[in-house]
Motif scaffolding. Structure first.
Motif, short mmCIF file in Angstrom:
data_model
loop_
_atom_site.label_atom_id
_atom_site.label_comp_id
_atom_site.label_asym_id
_atom_site.label_seq_id
_atom_site.Cartn_x
_atom_site.Cartn_y
_atom_site.Cartn_z
N GLY A 151 26.39 -2.78 16.27
CA GLY A 151 26.44 -2.03 17.42
C GLY A 151 24.62 -1.32 17.51
N TRP A 152 24.30 -1.01 16.74
CA TRP A 152 22.53 -0.63 16.14
C TRP A 152 22.37 -1.19 17.65
CZ3 TRP A 152 20.85 3.93 14.72
CH2 TRP A 152 19.09 3.64 14.64
N LEU A 153 21.76 -2.21 17.60
CA LEU A 153 21.40 -2.45 18.35
C LEU A 153 21.91 -2.49 20.24
CD1 LEU A 153 20.33 -6.26 17.04
CD2 LEU A 153 19.23 -4.51 16.51
N GLY A 154 22.55 -2.51 19.80
CA GLY A 154 22.91 -2.07 21.14
C GLY A 154 22.67 -0.05 21.96
N SER A 155 22.53 0.31 20.58
CA SER A 155 22.25 1.97 20.53
C SER A 155 20.72 2.57 21.31
CB SER A 155 22.49 2.52 19.18
OG SER A 155 20.95 2.24 18.38
N SER A 156 21.24 3.62 21.49
CA SER A 156 20.50 3.99 22.57
C SER A 156 19.07 4.92 22.07
CB SER A 156 20.36 5.52 23.37
OG SER A 156 20.94 6.38 22.50
N ARG A 157 19.30 4.92 21.10
CA ARG A 157 17.55 5.08 19.69
C ARG A 157 16.90 3.69 19.26
NH1 ARG A 157 18.82 8.03 14.28
NH2 ARG A 157 19.73 9.97 15.80
N GLY A 181 7.48 4.07 17.86
CA GLY A 181 8.83 3.01 18.68
C GLY A 181 9.34 2.37 17.52
N PHE A 182 8.69 1.64 16.59
CA PHE A 182 8.96 1.13 15.58
C PHE A 182 10.09 1.86 14.43
CE2 PHE A 182 8.11 -0.79 11.12
CZ PHE A 182 9.39 -2.38 11.66
N ALA A 183 9.65 3.31 14.36
CA ALA A 183 9.81 4.17 13.33
C ALA A 183 11.22 5.21 14.52
CB ALA A 183 8.74 5.13 13.19
N LEU A 184 11.06 4.36 15.29
CA LEU A 184 12.55 5.22 16.06
C LEU A 184 13.81 4.23 15.77
CD1 LEU A 184 14.02 7.32 17.22
CD2 LEU A 184 12.92 6.99 20.00
N ALA A 185 13.22 2.92 16.09
CA ALA A 185 13.47 1.77 16.01
C ALA A 185 14.42 1.70 14.69
CB ALA A 185 13.25 0.11 16.66
N CYS A 186 13.81 1.56 13.75
CA CYS A 186 14.46 1.05 12.27
C CYS A 186 14.53 2.90 11.53
CB CYS A 186 13.25 0.74 11.30
SG CYS A 186 12.32 -0.95 11.53
N CYS A 187 14.34 3.35 12.24
CA CYS A 187 15.00 4.84 11.48
C CYS A 187 14.85 5.01 9.96
CB CYS A 187 16.69 5.05 12.46
SG CYS A 187 16.21 5.88 13.50
N THR A 188 13.98 4.21 9.42
CA THR A 188 13.74 4.46 8.09
C THR A 188 12.90 5.77 7.41
OG1 THR A 188 11.46 2.24 7.90
CG2 THR A 188 14.56 1.86 7.53
N ILE A 189 12.69 6.24 6.65
CA ILE A 189 11.42 7.16 5.93
C ILE A 189 10.29 6.38 5.35
CG2 ILE A 189 10.64 8.73 4.06
CD1 ILE A 189 13.74 8.99 3.27
N GLU A 190 10.18 5.32 5.42
CA GLU A 190 9.26 4.20 5.82
C GLU A 190 8.48 4.08 6.83
OE1 GLU A 190 12.62 3.70 1.65
OE2 GLU A 190 12.31 3.18 3.83
N SER A 191 9.64 3.75 7.55
CA SER A 191 9.16 3.29 9.06
C SER A 191 8.24 4.37 9.96
CB SER A 191 9.42 3.00 9.94
OG SER A 191 10.66 3.95 10.13
N PHE A 192 8.90 5.74 9.37
CA PHE A 192 8.48 7.35 9.87
C PHE A 192 7.17 7.65 9.14
CE2 PHE A 192 13.03 7.44 11.84
CZ PHE A 192 11.71 8.30 13.32
N ALA A 193 7.43 7.24 7.86
CA ALA A 193 6.06 7.91 6.99
C ALA A 193 4.42 6.59 7.32
CB ALA A 193 6.18 7.46 5.62
N PHE A 194 4.74 5.74 7.96
CA PHE A 194 3.76 4.18 8.37
C PHE A 194 3.30 5.19 9.66
CE2 PHE A 194 1.75 0.68 10.67
CZ PHE A 194 0.67 1.14 9.92
N ALA A 195 4.09 5.61 10.56
CA ALA A 195 3.64 6.06 12.09
C ALA A 195 2.50 7.71 11.85
CB ALA A 195 4.71 6.65 12.79
N LEU A 196 3.32 8.12 11.03
CA LEU A 196 2.40 9.59 10.98
C LEU A 196 1.53 8.83 10.51
CD1 LEU A 196 5.30 11.79 9.83
CD2 LEU A 196 4.49 11.86 11.24
N CYS A 197 0.83 8.13 8.78
CA CYS A 197 -0.53 7.52 8.92
C CYS A 197 -1.08 7.07 10.00
CB CYS A 197 -0.41 6.73 7.59
SG CYS A 197 0.67 7.03 6.21
N THR A 198 -0.60 6.45 10.50
CA THR A 198 -1.03 5.58 11.48
C THR A 198 -1.47 6.77 12.77
OG1 THR A 198 0.21 3.23 11.49
CG2 THR A 198 -0.97 4.18 13.45
N LEU A 199 -1.07 8.05 13.27
CA LEU A 199 -0.98 9.07 13.77
C LEU A 199 -2.44 9.86 13.66
CD1 LEU A 199 -0.53 11.45 16.24
CD2 LEU A 199 0.98 11.94 14.42
N PHE A 200 -2.65 10.13 11.92
CA PHE A 200 -3.40 10.59 11.08
C PHE A 200 -4.69 9.69 11.22
CE2 PHE A 200 0.03 12.95 9.13
CZ PHE A 200 0.14 14.33 10.04
#
Length: 154
Positions: A60-66, A124-143
């Protein structure tokens, strides 16, 4: 699997389609090109490996609000990014030089709309994936992109 498809769609757009759409522009210094290539190759490997080997999602992950919120953030960010790139590509007529201020789209609200779109896309990608790697990339992108956005704004 959907997250992997999202990631591959963006990479395909940025690596294959976007360069073909660019008209004349400033040449990229070779060192910058090599650093960007290495960063993208490493990130692509990291994201792909994370999503295909380590990430597990409950039924059900694909239907989750996150996931849905993250997917919508990714989709809206990509739309802003692509539209902003279109505006930037069409700022000058062929042969024209000089600085022009972009107008329209998200440029009415933020001076670095293309950067804003890409940052939103990766968070958005990081929230959809919920992995440390995707959040790390989102932060790198932000900086990285917020620094570039600040330079462009000045």
């Amino acid at each position: 699997e959907v997250n992997t498809i999202n990631f591959l769609f963006f990479v395909r757009y940025r690596a294959l389609i976007f360069p073909l759409l660019i008209r004349e522009g400033k040449p990229t210094p070779f060192f910058t090109f090599v650093l960007a290539l290495l960063f993208c190759a490493f990130n692509g490997y990291l994201q792909g490996r994370s999503l295909t080997t380590y990430a597990t999602y409950p039924p059900g992950w694909l239907g989750s609000s996150r996931f849905i919120t993250g997917f919508l953030g990714w989709l809206i960010g990509m739309a802003i990014n692509i539209h902003s790139d279109h505006i930037l590509r069409n700022l000058r007529k062929p042969g024209e030089t000089g600085y022009k201020i972009p107008r329209g789209g998200m440029f009415e609200y933020v001076s670095g709309a293309n950067f804003f779109g890409e940052i939103l896309e990766w968070f958005g990608f990081a929230l959809a994936c919920c992995t440390i790697e995707s959040f790390a990339f989102a932060l790198c992108t932000l900086f990285i992109l917020s620094s570039r956005a600040r330079q462009h704004h000045k």
